[in-house]
Design a protein around this motif. Sequence first.
Motif, PDB file in Angstrom:
ATOM      1  N   ALA A  62       0.856  -1.193   0.000  1.00  0.00           N
ATOM      2  CA  ALA A  62       0.000   0.000   0.000  1.00  0.00           C
ATOM      3  C   ALA A  62       0.888   1.236   0.000  1.00  0.00           C
ATOM      4  CB  ALA A  62      -0.896  -0.017   1.229  1.00  0.00           C
ATOM      5  N   PRO A  63       0.474   2.311  -0.720  1.00  0.00           N
ATOM      6  CA  PRO A  63       1.372   3.459  -0.877  1.00  0.00           C
ATOM      7  C   PRO A  63       1.529   4.338   0.368  1.00  0.00           C
ATOM      8  CG  PRO A  63      -0.699   3.814  -2.051  1.00  0.00           C
ATOM      9  CD  PRO A  63      -0.737   2.417  -1.543  1.00  0.00           C
ATOM     10  N   SER A  64       0.702   4.171   1.386  1.00  0.00           N
ATOM     11  CA  SER A  64       0.883   4.964   2.614  1.00  0.00           C
ATOM     12  C   SER A  64       0.277   4.191   3.783  1.00  0.00           C
ATOM     13  CB  SER A  64       0.173   6.324   2.491  1.00  0.00           C
ATOM     14  OG  SER A  64      -1.230   6.117   2.462  1.00  0.00           O
ATOM     15  N   LEU A  65       0.594   4.640   4.989  1.00  0.00           N
ATOM     16  CA  LEU A  65       0.044   3.967   6.169  1.00  0.00           C
ATOM     17  C   LEU A  65      -1.487   4.070   6.173  1.00  0.00           C
ATOM     18  CD1 LEU A  65       0.684   2.485   8.774  1.00  0.00           C
ATOM     19  CD2 LEU A  65       0.908   4.694   9.920  1.00  0.00           C
ATOM     20  N   ARG A  66      -1.990   5.247   5.761  1.00  0.00           N
ATOM     21  CA  ARG A  66      -3.443   5.447   5.733  1.00  0.00           C
ATOM     22  C   ARG A  66      -4.107   4.432   4.789  1.00  0.00           C
ATOM     23  NH1 ARG A  66      -6.749   8.839   2.376  1.00  0.00           N
ATOM     24  NH2 ARG A  66      -8.767   9.124   3.369  1.00  0.00           N
ATOM     25  N   ARG A  67      -3.535   4.299   3.586  1.00  0.00           N
ATOM     26  CA  ARG A  67      -4.102   3.350   2.622  1.00  0.00           C
ATOM     27  C   ARG A  67      -4.005   1.920   3.140  1.00  0.00           C
ATOM     28  NH1 ARG A  67      -7.569   6.142  -0.192  1.00  0.00           N
ATOM     29  NH2 ARG A  67      -6.637   8.030  -0.967  1.00  0.00           N
ATOM     30  N   GLU A 170     -13.057   6.973  -3.271  1.00  0.00           N
ATOM     31  CA  GLU A 170     -12.213   8.050  -2.726  1.00  0.00           C
ATOM     32  C   GLU A 170     -10.769   7.864  -3.183  1.00  0.00           C
ATOM     33  OE1 GLU A 170      -9.653   9.993   0.377  1.00  0.00           O
ATOM     34  OE2 GLU A 170      -9.854   7.857   0.044  1.00  0.00           O
ATOM     35  N   LEU A 171     -10.300   6.633  -3.221  1.00  0.00           N
ATOM     36  CA  LEU A 171      -8.944   6.355  -3.709  1.00  0.00           C
ATOM     37  C   LEU A 171      -8.826   6.750  -5.186  1.00  0.00           C
ATOM     38  CD1 LEU A 171      -6.123   5.017  -3.841  1.00  0.00           C
ATOM     39  CD2 LEU A 171      -7.234   2.797  -3.913  1.00  0.00           C
ATOM     40  N   LEU A 172      -9.846   6.407  -5.958  1.00  0.00           N
ATOM     41  CA  LEU A 172      -9.798   6.738  -7.388  1.00  0.00           C
ATOM     42  C   LEU A 172      -9.831   8.251  -7.599  1.00  0.00           C
ATOM     43  CD1 LEU A 172     -12.113   3.981  -8.911  1.00  0.00           C
ATOM     44  CD2 LEU A 172      -9.622   4.016  -8.772  1.00  0.00           C
ATOM     45  N   LEU A 173     -10.620   8.951  -6.790  1.00  0.00           N
ATOM     46  CA  LEU A 173     -10.659  10.417  -6.910  1.00  0.00           C
ATOM     47  C   LEU A 173      -9.272  11.010  -6.667  1.00  0.00           C
ATOM     48  CD1 LEU A 173     -13.969  11.591  -5.183  1.00  0.00           C
ATOM     49  CD2 LEU A 173     -13.292  11.979  -7.562  1.00  0.00           C
ATOM     50  N   ALA A 174      -8.575  10.462  -5.670  1.00  0.00           N
ATOM     51  CA  ALA A 174      -7.210  10.948  -5.398  1.00  0.00           C
ATOM     52  C   ALA A 174      -6.320  10.658  -6.606  1.00  0.00           C
ATOM     53  CB  ALA A 174      -6.654  10.285  -4.138  1.00  0.00           C
ATOM     54  N   MET A 175      -6.459   9.475  -7.178  1.00  0.00           N
ATOM     55  CA  MET A 175      -5.579   9.106  -8.296  1.00  0.00           C
ATOM     56  C   MET A 175      -5.872   9.914  -9.563  1.00  0.00           C
ATOM     57  SD  MET A 175      -5.047   4.998  -7.899  1.00  0.00           S
ATOM     58  CE  MET A 175      -3.569   4.920  -8.913  1.00  0.00           C
ATOM     59  N   VAL A 176      -7.173  10.158  -9.846  1.00  0.00           N
ATOM     60  CA  VAL A 176      -7.456  10.912 -11.085  1.00  0.00           C
ATOM     61  C   VAL A 176      -7.075  12.391 -10.939  1.00  0.00           C
ATOM     62  CG1 VAL A 176      -9.247   9.355 -11.983  1.00  0.00           C
ATOM     63  CG2 VAL A 176      -9.920  11.300 -10.544  1.00  0.00           C
ATOM     64  N   THR A 179      -1.066  12.420 -10.940  1.00  0.00           N
ATOM     65  CA  THR A 179      -0.244  12.566 -12.157  1.00  0.00           C
ATOM     66  C   THR A 179      -0.954  11.914 -13.358  1.00  0.00           C
ATOM     67  OG1 THR A 179       0.824  10.441 -11.788  1.00  0.00           O
ATOM     68  CG2 THR A 179       1.847  12.373 -10.751  1.00  0.00           C
ATOM     69  N   ASP A 180      -0.450  12.192 -14.559  1.00  0.00           N
ATOM     70  CA  ASP A 180      -1.017  11.556 -15.758  1.00  0.00           C
ATOM     71  C   ASP A 180      -0.894  10.035 -15.667  1.00  0.00           C
ATOM     72  OD1 ASP A 180      -1.691  13.991 -16.748  1.00  0.00           O
ATOM     73  OD2 ASP A 180      -0.016  14.141 -18.176  1.00  0.00           O
ATOM     74  N   ALA A 181       0.229   9.589 -15.097  1.00  0.00           N
ATOM     75  CA  ALA A 181       0.441   8.139 -14.988  1.00  0.00           C
ATOM     76  C   ALA A 181      -0.622   7.522 -14.067  1.00  0.00           C
ATOM     77  CB  ALA A 181       1.834   7.856 -14.452  1.00  0.00           C
ATOM     78  N   GLN A 182      -0.965   8.229 -13.001  1.00  0.00           N
ATOM     79  CA  GLN A 182      -1.987   7.698 -12.076  1.00  0.00           C
ATOM     80  C   GLN A 182      -3.355   7.646 -12.771  1.00  0.00           C
ATOM     81  OE1 GLN A 182      -1.029  10.459  -8.817  1.00  0.00           O
ATOM     82  NE2 GLN A 182      -0.862   8.697  -7.473  1.00  0.00           N
ATOM     83  N   LYS A 183      -3.656   8.722 -13.519  1.00  0.00           N
ATOM     84  CA  LYS A 183      -4.941   8.746 -14.253  1.00  0.00           C
ATOM     85  C   LYS A 183      -5.014   7.580 -15.228  1.00  0.00           C
ATOM     86  CE  LYS A 183      -5.225  13.546 -14.461  1.00  0.00           C
ATOM     87  NZ  LYS A 183      -5.082  14.744 -15.262  1.00  0.00           N
ATOM     88  N   ALA A 184      -3.889   7.356 -15.909  1.00  0.00           N
ATOM     89  CA  ALA A 184      -3.861   6.262 -16.894  1.00  0.00           C
ATOM     90  C   ALA A 184      -4.053   4.910 -16.203  1.00  0.00           C
ATOM     91  CB  ALA A 184      -2.538   6.290 -17.658  1.00  0.00           C
TER      92      ALA A 184
END
Length: 310
Positions: A62-67, A170-176, A179-184
């Motif tokens: 997971a990318p952070s402790l929260r996630r 909520e995770l997807l909202l953060a990703m979109v 960065t462009d790479a995250q959106k992709a």
Amino acid sequence: MTVTGPADPALGFDRLIEAEQRIEPRDWMPEGYRKTLIRQIAQHAHSEIIGMQPEGNWITRAPSLRRKAILLAKVQDEAGHGMYLYAAAETLGVDREELTEKLISAQQKYSSIFNYPTLTYADVGVIGWLVDGAAICNQVPLCRCSYGPYARAMIRICKEESFHQRQGYELLLAMVNGTDAQKAMVQEATNRWWWPSLMMFGPPDGDSPNTQQSMAWGIKRHTNDELRQRFVDMSVPQAEALGVTLPDPDLRWNDERQAHDHGEPDWSEFRAVIGGGGPATAQRLAHRRKAHEDGAWVREAARAYAEKHS
Ligand code: FAQ
């Protein structure tokens, strides 16, 4: 004055169903009703348990402790859902040990969706959004199922599924918004999970051998196609808000039907997956089998403890 003979249990059952009242474990029920419930509840319980694996795959990364905390809580909830459901099945006279054996020997099914791999962290978000979203669509009507223990288990499960859906979105909202790479990544994961999510609702109504009888018994409240349509209609505005496209060229609003027209999933893929040929089926079952074998000492210790104290 009319003299009534001994109460006909079948009549009692029919009356309860007709009056939209609940059937409880000690009530008489037709053998077919019992068998259908055991099949559906067992399949549902197995799905929750096997369903821990695709997302569980990402807990250590997971990318952070929260996630990580969110994901751990979600996966743990799925284990709880499996337990409530096995307990509901046990009220019908089957034993959890027997159901587990049937799962690991592939004699009983679990949801097709969990036979697909999770390739990126965006899959965690898309599973919450689409897979839990589809699960909610399918399961909210089960809170009104005619069998009391199943209906009651579903109330709590649906509340938790609702949290699961929101954490994914909520995770997807953060990703979109990243960065462009995250959106992709989000778009790519949506492309992979969309069609398998539609398959979760089961075969088209014309090919669903169980729907008619299950609806007559008040086990299912809507057909597979009705719920699939509801899910499509719900998902389209959510995809728009995220700024992702759903991978269906036939998807468009139909003003006359006040619903979206949509394309058909590849039903031959669905049949192959539920027949045991999904991309991750062998891995999922092997993992579950190993976990069961590794847990043998716990069962043995519990048995020895119970014997000592009986
Ligand atoms: N996958 O005649 P129908 C979740 C089988 S939990 C595999 O239409 P029915 C939470 C069906 O069993 C997801 N098999 O059957 C979560 C039957 O087989 P059989 C699980 C499928 O029962 C989220 C045959 O095809 N949810 O996601 C599938 O009337 C995230 C003919 O089909 C439930 O189990 C399928 N997709 O309707 C966890 C909900 N579809 O035994 C972790 C409760 C059909 O005759 C992470 N179940 N089959 O050989 C139901 O609502 C129903 O059982 C249906 C199927 C709608 C799934």
